[in-house]
Write an enzyme that holds these catalytic residues in place. Sequence first.
Site, short mmCIF file in Angstrom:
data_model
loop_
_atom_site.label_atom_id
_atom_site.label_comp_id
_atom_site.label_asym_id
_atom_site.label_seq_id
_atom_site.Cartn_x
_atom_site.Cartn_y
_atom_site.Cartn_z
N GLU A 58 52.39 22.96 50.70
CA GLU A 58 53.56 23.67 51.56
C GLU A 58 53.86 24.96 51.38
O GLU A 58 54.20 25.43 52.36
CB GLU A 58 54.58 22.61 51.41
CG GLU A 58 54.56 21.02 51.39
CD GLU A 58 54.10 20.46 49.81
OE1 GLU A 58 53.27 20.91 49.29
OE2 GLU A 58 54.62 19.19 49.51
N CYS A 82 56.97 17.33 46.59
CA CYS A 82 57.34 16.94 45.14
C CYS A 82 58.83 17.23 45.03
O CYS A 82 59.37 18.27 45.51
CB CYS A 82 56.53 17.74 44.12
SG CYS A 82 56.61 19.47 44.26
N CYS A 91 58.85 21.56 46.17
CA CYS A 91 58.65 21.88 47.48
C CYS A 91 59.79 21.31 48.27
O CYS A 91 59.94 21.95 49.36
CB CYS A 91 57.24 21.12 47.86
SG CYS A 91 56.02 21.88 47.08
N ASP A 206 11.18 11.68 37.89
CA ASP A 206 11.41 12.74 39.28
C ASP A 206 11.62 14.23 38.93
O ASP A 206 11.32 14.66 40.05
CB ASP A 206 13.06 12.12 39.83
CG ASP A 206 12.95 10.77 40.35
OD1 ASP A 206 11.90 10.24 40.39
OD2 ASP A 206 14.15 10.27 40.93
N ARG A 213 21.47 22.58 46.93
CA ARG A 213 20.61 23.62 47.52
C ARG A 213 20.75 23.79 49.08
O ARG A 213 20.43 24.49 49.74
CB ARG A 213 19.16 23.61 47.34
CG ARG A 213 18.98 23.58 45.92
CD ARG A 213 17.21 23.17 45.40
NE ARG A 213 16.99 21.84 45.84
CZ ARG A 213 17.25 20.89 45.17
NH1 ARG A 213 18.01 20.90 44.25
NH2 ARG A 213 16.74 19.69 45.82
N GLU A 289 23.73 9.68 39.94
CA GLU A 289 22.70 9.53 40.96
C GLU A 289 21.37 8.76 40.19
O GLU A 289 20.35 9.10 40.90
CB GLU A 289 22.19 11.01 41.16
CG GLU A 289 23.19 11.93 42.23
CD GLU A 289 22.62 12.73 43.26
OE1 GLU A 289 21.43 12.40 43.60
OE2 GLU A 289 23.18 13.47 43.69
C1 AOF Z 1 53.25 18.73 46.53
N1 AOF Z 1 52.18 19.36 47.09
O1 AOF Z 1 50.42 20.51 47.16
C2 AOF Z 1 50.60 18.89 45.40
C3 AOF Z 1 51.83 18.14 44.70
O2 AOF Z 1 52.63 21.13 37.99
P1 AOF Z 1 52.93 21.28 39.53
O3 AOF Z 1 54.05 22.01 39.68
O4 AOF Z 1 51.73 21.70 40.00
O5 AOF Z 1 53.15 19.61 40.07
C4 AOF Z 1 51.97 18.82 39.98
C5 AOF Z 1 52.59 17.59 40.47
O6 AOF Z 1 52.96 17.78 41.83
C6 AOF Z 1 51.41 16.68 40.84
O7 AOF Z 1 51.16 15.71 39.71
C7 AOF Z 1 51.86 15.91 42.04
O8 AOF Z 1 52.78 14.71 41.66
C8 AOF Z 1 52.43 16.88 42.83
N2 AOF Z 1 51.39 17.49 43.75
N3 AOF Z 1 53.00 18.04 45.48
O9 AOF Z 1 54.43 18.66 47.04
C9 AOF Z 1 51.16 19.69 46.71
N4 AOF Z 1 49.68 19.06 44.89
ZN ZN Z 2 55.14 20.57 45.56
#
Ligand code: AOF
Ligand code: ZN
Length: 346
Positions: A58, A82, A91, A206, A213, A289
Site C-alpha cells: 500500500e 496491517c 498501513c 539425469d 534457462r 524435482e
Molecule cells: C500489509 N501490506 O504489503 C504486507 C503486510 O515487519 P513489517 O512491518 O514488514 O510487517 C510484517 C507483517 O505485516 C507481516 O507479518 C504481515 O502480517 C504484514 N504484511 N501487510 O499491510 C503488505 N507485506
Molecule cells: Zn502494512
Amino acid sequence: MDLRKKHLERLRMRRCFDIARLGIRAVKTNPAVGALIVKGDTIISEDYHKNFGGPHAEVNAISSISSRDLAHSSIYVSLEPCAHYGKTPPCVDLLMGSGIDHCIISSIDPNPLVQGRGVEKLRSGGIKVTEGINRLIGQEVLRPFKVQQKFKRPYIILKWAQSLDGFLGRKNERIKISSPVSDRLVHKWRAETDSIMVGSNTVIIDNPHLSNRLYFGENPVRVILDRQAQISPSAPIWTDQIRTFYFSNRKRKFHNPLIESFVLNEVKEPLLQLFSQLYRLNIGSVLVEGGSTLVRACMNQDLWDEARVIISPVNLNHGLNAPALATDPARRQQLGRDQIAFYYHQ
Ligand code: AOF
Ligand code: ZN
C-alpha cells in the site's frame, strides 16, 4: 451490485495477486502482497511489497500519486492492511489520512498481530471495507507465508511429470515426458522458488543443471541430498556456476566456492534436519524435482505443501510408478498437449 462491477473487482484483485507474486522470493518470510489504486474507472497506481523489511504494498502504491488524485479513490489490496508496528508503521494509519474512501481486500492477515484489526480500524475511521474478493486465490498466494510462520521450514512444492498411464519414467534411463512449453513453465516455477532440490539418483542418471534457462529471473539455489556420498567427484554438476547446498552423511570438500557442504546427523531424521537447516539459511521455498524416492519420502513424512503434476498424453506401458495422491487436484490447467494438476496439502 451489477455483474460488470463484480467482474471488474475480481479482475483488479487478480492483478494484485499477479504483481504480489513478483516479490515472492525477496519478501520471505513476509507475505507477498500487491495493491492497486482506482479512481473512477481508471487504475492510477499499482505496486507490491518488494523486499523483507521494506515498505508494504500500500505504501509503495500510494507514494507515486498526489494527494489530490488520492481523494475519493479506492485501494485494492490482496491482504488486509496491517494495523501494527513491525519493521514498518501501520498501513491503516497511512490509508486513513490519505483521502481513500474504499478499501477492497482478499484475505484477512493470518498474523495474530493483525487478524481483523486492520479492517476494524479502517471501518471505525470511516473507510468502507469490502473483503473476501477472490478469497481462494488469495489464500494460495499466502500459503508460503503461513507455512513459514507455522512450521519454521520452507514451503515445499513437489513437482513431477508423468505419462497418461501413470509412469514417471524408466529405471536408470533418462526419458523426456513433458512438452517444451511445460518445460518453460517449470523454469518459471524455478525463477519463483528460492531453491530446487533433487536426490543423488537424479543427479547420477539425469546429469541435470537445475537452473532457470527458459524464463527471466534468477536461478534457485540447488539443494542436493546425497546421504551415502554416491555422486562422483567428476560429475558435471560440480562445475556449474550456481550456488549449491550439498547434504550428505559424510563431509565432502568441493573446489567450487559456490558449493556449501552440510553433514547430516545420522541419528536424526534427514529430511527434517535438511529443511530446518534450509530455513536457517533463509530459504523460503523448495521445489522438489525428484527423483521418485525423494518425492515419496517427502509425501510419507507429510513434508510437502503443494504438488504440481505434469501429465503428458504419452503411454510408457511400463516403468517407475508415479506417486499417488489421495486427494483430487485443487485445479487443473491445460498447457498445449500437457495437463498440469495442482494439489494442496492440508
Ligand atoms: C500489509 N501490506 O504489503 C504486507 C503486510 O515487519 P513489517 O512491518 O514488514 O510487517 C510484517 C507483517 O505485516 C507481516 O507479518 C504481515 O502480517 C504484514 N504484511 N501487510 O499491510 C503488505 N507485506
Ligand atoms: Zn502494512
